[in-house]
Design an enzyme around this catalytic site. Structure first.
Site, short mmCIF file in Angstrom:
data_model
loop_
_atom_site.label_atom_id
_atom_site.label_comp_id
_atom_site.label_asym_id
_atom_site.label_seq_id
_atom_site.Cartn_x
_atom_site.Cartn_y
_atom_site.Cartn_z
N CYS A 53 -59.11 59.07 -10.63
CA CYS A 53 -59.89 58.87 -9.40
C CYS A 53 -59.96 60.16 -8.60
O CYS A 53 -58.94 60.76 -8.27
CB CYS A 53 -59.24 57.77 -8.56
SG CYS A 53 -60.04 57.52 -6.96
N TYR A 84 -72.60 56.81 -8.39
CA TYR A 84 -71.25 56.35 -8.67
C TYR A 84 -71.27 55.11 -9.57
O TYR A 84 -70.50 55.01 -10.53
CB TYR A 84 -70.53 56.05 -7.36
CG TYR A 84 -69.12 55.54 -7.53
CD1 TYR A 84 -68.11 56.35 -8.03
CD2 TYR A 84 -68.79 54.23 -7.16
CE1 TYR A 84 -66.81 55.88 -8.17
CE2 TYR A 84 -67.50 53.75 -7.29
CZ TYR A 84 -66.51 54.59 -7.80
OH TYR A 84 -65.22 54.12 -7.94
N GLU A 96 -65.20 61.61 -13.33
CA GLU A 96 -64.99 61.91 -11.91
C GLU A 96 -64.25 63.24 -11.84
O GLU A 96 -63.14 63.37 -12.37
CB GLU A 96 -64.19 60.80 -11.24
CG GLU A 96 -64.93 59.49 -11.14
CD GLU A 96 -64.24 58.48 -10.23
OE1 GLU A 96 -63.32 58.88 -9.48
OE2 GLU A 96 -64.62 57.30 -10.26
N ASP A 131 -56.88 52.46 -13.63
CA ASP A 131 -58.26 52.97 -13.67
C ASP A 131 -58.59 53.30 -15.13
O ASP A 131 -58.07 54.27 -15.68
CB ASP A 131 -58.41 54.22 -12.81
CG ASP A 131 -58.23 53.94 -11.33
OD1 ASP A 131 -58.59 52.82 -10.90
OD2 ASP A 131 -57.76 54.83 -10.60
N TYR A 136 -62.57 58.28 -16.09
CA TYR A 136 -61.25 58.63 -15.57
C TYR A 136 -60.49 59.53 -16.54
O TYR A 136 -59.27 59.68 -16.41
CB TYR A 136 -60.45 57.36 -15.29
CG TYR A 136 -61.05 56.48 -14.23
CD1 TYR A 136 -61.21 56.93 -12.92
CD2 TYR A 136 -61.50 55.20 -14.54
CE1 TYR A 136 -61.77 56.12 -11.95
CE2 TYR A 136 -62.06 54.38 -13.57
CZ TYR A 136 -62.20 54.85 -12.28
OH TYR A 136 -62.77 54.05 -11.32
N CYS A 199 -54.89 55.58 -3.45
CA CYS A 199 -54.47 56.90 -3.91
C CYS A 199 -53.22 56.79 -4.77
O CYS A 199 -52.14 57.21 -4.36
CB CYS A 199 -54.23 57.83 -2.72
SG CYS A 199 -53.87 59.55 -3.19
N CYS A 208 -44.42 71.87 -15.18
CA CYS A 208 -45.16 72.68 -16.15
C CYS A 208 -44.57 74.09 -16.12
O CYS A 208 -44.75 74.83 -15.15
CB CYS A 208 -46.64 72.70 -15.76
SG CYS A 208 -47.70 73.56 -16.93
#
Length: 212
Positions: A53, A84, A96, A131, A136, A199, A208
């Site tokens: 998202c 959308y 997205e 999602d 996505y 969110c 990382c």
């Protein structure tokens, strides 16, 4: 040699026809910086990140040092100026995506790619949590050969980091950035206008270490 679940763009046999006019007309302004979303910043560079998202992804990047502008939009598909709803149908091929304009004197593409990997689960194919769909997908859309090299290097290194902790294969695709389309106005800086909006965080919690 590492193997990845997807190494190419999503192809749609019969993409939706789209339209001639963009869904976001200018002038449109960044809710936080006040700058026009299409403002040009001399000496800046641009990067494109798809990690689920785009509301949360955009907020993640506008908070990074050296980022001059962000915008939510669509990339990687075959439908011109998609809406959308069209992107969510899976019939445009777009993801997205967040456009990030940054100052290379303050931050680097390499640093931003590490932020990208650390803040979603790149092992999930065509989804982030609940999602689900190709819109996505996890993708790095590159604008130069140097970006493609760095993206591949960082992806390979993060695969090693993930593998040592029991995660599976990274599904992040690395694709040349094609035509970028701004998303509708209400998607731009959505979590600034709606601070309690949707969110979810799907980060693996694995740092990382980088491919340098």
């Amino acid at each position: 040699m590492l193997r990845f679940e997807r190494a190419h763009a999503v192809n749609v046999d019969h993409p939706l026809p789209g339209r001639l006019d963009p869904v976001l007309t200018m002038p449109a302004f960044h809710r936080i910086t006040g700058d026009r979303l299409d403002k040009e910043f001399p000496g800046s560079q641009t990067a494109y990140f798809a990690a689920g998202c785009f509301w949360g992804v955009e907020k993640l990047f506008w908070q990074q040092d050296g980022v001059l502008s962000t915008a939510a939009g669509y990339l990687g598909g075959g439908t011109p100026n998609p809406t959308y709803e069209e992107v969510c149908s899976g019939r445009t091929g777009h993801a997205e995506t967040v456009r990030v304009v940054f100052d290379p004197a303050v931050t680097s593409y390499e640093q931003l790619v590490r932020v990208f990997f650390e803040n979603h689960d790149p092992t999930q194919l065509d989804r982030q949590g609940n999602d689900i769909g190709t819109q996505y997908r996890s993708a790095l859309f590159t604008t130069t050969a140097d970006q493609a090299r760095i993206a591949t290097q960082e992806r390979d290194a993060y695969q090693q980091d993930l593998s040592t902790t029991g995660y599976g294969q990274v599904a992040t695709s690395i694709e040349p950035a094609g035509q970028w389309y701004f998303a509708e106005d209400y998607h731009q800086q959505y979590l600034d206008a709606n601070p309690h909006g949707y969110c979810p965080v799907h980060a693996t919690g694995i740092r990382c270490t980088g491919g340098a």
